[in-house]
Design a protein around this motif. Structure first.
Motif, PDB file in Angstrom:
ATOM      1  N   UNK A   1      39.233  33.322  48.197  1.00 43.14           N
ATOM      2  CA  UNK A   1      40.448  33.619  47.227  1.00 43.14           C
ATOM      3  C   UNK A   1      39.839  33.256  46.011  1.00 43.14           C
TER       4      UNK A   1
ATOM      5  N   UNK B   1      40.723  38.322  37.440  1.00 41.15           N
ATOM      6  CA  UNK B   1      41.080  37.738  36.267  1.00 41.15           C
ATOM      7  C   UNK B   1      40.018  38.429  35.237  1.00 41.15           C
TER       8      UNK B   1
ATOM      9  N   UNK C   1      39.725  35.962  42.835  1.00 40.30           N
ATOM     10  CA  UNK C   1      40.632  35.536  41.661  1.00 40.30           C
ATOM     11  C   UNK C   1      39.745  35.820  40.440  1.00 40.30           C
TER      12      UNK C   1
ATOM     13  N   UNK D   1      47.692  39.603  43.935  1.00 43.22           N
ATOM     14  CA  UNK D   1      48.887  39.302  44.711  1.00 43.22           C
ATOM     15  C   UNK D   1      48.383  39.223  46.248  1.00 43.22           C
ATOM     16  N   UNK D   2      47.889  40.379  46.596  1.00 44.17           N
ATOM     17  CA  UNK D   2      47.389  40.695  47.803  1.00 44.17           C
ATOM     18  C   UNK D   2      46.607  39.519  48.545  1.00 44.17           C
TER      19      UNK D   2
ATOM     20  N   UNK E   1      41.302  40.602  32.041  1.00 49.79           N
ATOM     21  CA  UNK E   1      41.098  39.994  30.472  1.00 49.79           C
ATOM     22  C   UNK E   1      40.325  41.318  29.919  1.00 49.79           C
TER      23      UNK E   1
ATOM     24  N   UNK F   1      39.714  29.327  50.892  1.00 50.88           N
ATOM     25  CA  UNK F   1      39.894  29.055  49.423  1.00 50.88           C
ATOM     26  C   UNK F   1      38.871  29.469  48.689  1.00 50.88           C
TER      27      UNK F   1
ATOM     28  N   UNK G   1      48.422  36.411  48.950  1.00 52.76           N
ATOM     29  CA  UNK G   1      49.425  36.447  50.144  1.00 52.76           C
ATOM     30  C   UNK G   1      48.155  36.061  51.426  1.00 52.76           C
TER      31      UNK G   1
ATOM     32  N   UNK H   1      45.499  34.522  51.449  1.00 58.41           N
ATOM     33  CA  UNK H   1      45.273  33.113  51.402  1.00 58.41           C
ATOM     34  C   UNK H   1      46.360  32.200  52.231  1.00 58.41           C
TER      35      UNK H   1
ATOM     36  N   UNK I   1      48.255  43.762  41.508  1.00 53.76           N
ATOM     37  CA  UNK I   1      48.444  43.960  43.098  1.00 53.76           C
ATOM     38  C   UNK I   1      47.355  43.130  43.684  1.00 53.76           C
TER      39      UNK I   1
END
Lengths: 290, 100
Positions: free
Chosen positions: B54, B62, B58, B38-39, B66, B51, B42, B44, B35
């Motif tokens: 973000x 991630x 990210x 995703x937020x 992982x 960028x 959104x 971005x 979530x």
């Protein structure tokens, strides 16, 4: 309003290859052994979707990987899993990976009804995939029939909360009175502020529900089904998916555009066509031998 | 660009048997992380973050996803031949299926 897509680029059309075994088409057993020989267990098969196709198919080098992997099918009777070879391990949902997954499904769905796999599904060998298709044969066939000629579209709606708050202040007499009271600063404004907050929250909630209900009602007649998902972030008031018959695609599109024009203060994120991710729910329970 | 939400929620999903309740909790953690991702996507898309910002979120998210996956033995390929496919449950439809 334009419809966004995941990201599309021109792709080679899928070429049908005859089912007859070519030299590269090994028997399942041989292929499985081959995968093991490469590096003990280091290559797996990434699965993108399941389609109906009695013939082996090739879709070109459009799969996951820095060098996009070759995408082809593993067949069992008239079902086919669309796969590519991939290293075994966790596949992070990076934008590149997610786009590659989508690129494959987008290409395949041009000519086929697809049951999409959720992101990151890797099987050990070709034989494992055949076992999957064999065990879930009836369920897959049933879902493919029901999904035949249907497309999914996404509609997310966002609003500018501050703008709506100002609208409410203009429209609602009680809210307006409280606001004046608070800004006049005569004595304690604590209760006025509390009440103002409550009224605003209730009005926001009511407006958002009303918008959503109106939009769903307008799209009902041009879609087969809909699904509501949890909104993402605090600006989104609606996060929905619609299942639309191919022959109603244009009607749906027109309707969405009409709605977009009518609610000009709302932001629409309209995407598709997608494979029916939100309308297919296949749960496969796998017991791992420990 | 928000494709990820579809791919993670829908389609053919796997439920691995022998997953203890403790792992369910980790699954919830993973859900929360998705979530977040995703937020960020959104924001971005709405131009609220750059960028670079973000990319940083990210990377962090991630890495944590992982870590969770590795802790519960993820990344193992599925193998119906080694194990046993004990249940196939397929449903079709939305919140308000209205037939045709």
């Amino acid at each position: 309003m334009t419809r966004g897509q995941g990201k599309s680029s021109k792709k080679k059309p899928a070429s049908k290859k005859p089912a007859a075994k070519s030299k590269s088409e090994k028997s399942p057993r041989a292929a499985a052994a081959g995968a093991n020989e490469l590096h003990a267990g280091s290559r797996g098969k990434y699965v993108y979707c399941v389609i109906k196709s009695p013939e082996a198919m090739h879709f070109g080098a459009i799969g996951l990987g820095t060098e996009p992997a070759d995408v082809h099918t593993v067949n069992y009777r008239d079902l086919a899993a669309v796969v590519s070879d991939t290293p075994i391990g966790v596949h992070d949902p990076t934008r590149d990976n997610v786009l590659a997954h989508q690129r494959v499904n987008e290409t395949v769905m041009r000519e086929h009804t697809v049951i999409p796999m959720s992101f990151g599904t890797v099987f050990k060998t070709r034989d494992d995939i055949i076992e999957l298709l064999r065990s879930a044969y009836d369920a897959f066939g049933d879902v493919l029939n029901k999904m035949s000629n249907k497309l999914e579209f996404g509609l997310k709606i966002l609003w500018d909360r501050d703008l709506v708050v100002r609208e409410i202040e203009n429209d609602d007499e009680d809210v307006r009175r409280l606001k004046t009271e608070i800004s006049s600063q005569s004595g304690s404004t604590y209760f006025a502020r509390m009440q103002y907050g409550r009224l605003i929250d209730a009005a926001l909630q009511q407006r958002s529900e009303q918008y959503v209900a109106e939009i769903f009602a307008a799209l009902r007649e041009v879609s087969v089904a809909s699904r509501t998902n949890k909104p993402i972030g605090d600006k989104m008031i609606m996060n929905a998916a619609f299942l639309v018959s191919r022959d109603q695609e244009e009607a749906f599109d027109t309707k969405v555009k009409q709605i977009g024009a009518r609610y000009d203060k709302l932001t629409f994120k309209y995407t598709g066509p997608w494979p029916p991710y939100n309308f297919v729910n296949i749960r496969l329970k796998l017991e791992r031998a420990s | 660009m928000l494709i990820l939400d579809r791919m993670l929620v829908g389609g053919i999903k796997w439920v691995l048997g022998k997953i203890a309740a403790a792992v369910d909790e980790q699954m919830n953690d993973a859900e929360g992380l998705r979530e977040q991702l995703l937020a960020a996507q959104m924001r971005l898309e709405l131009g609220e973050i750059t960028e670079e910002e973000f990319a940083e979120t990210e990377r962090e998210v991630l890495a944590r996803i992982r870590e969770l996956q590795e802790r519960r033995g993820g990344g193992q390929p599925l193998s119906p031949l080694d194990g046993k496919l004990t249940g196939v449950e397929a449903t079709f439809g939305g919140d308000d299926e209205r037939g045709e």
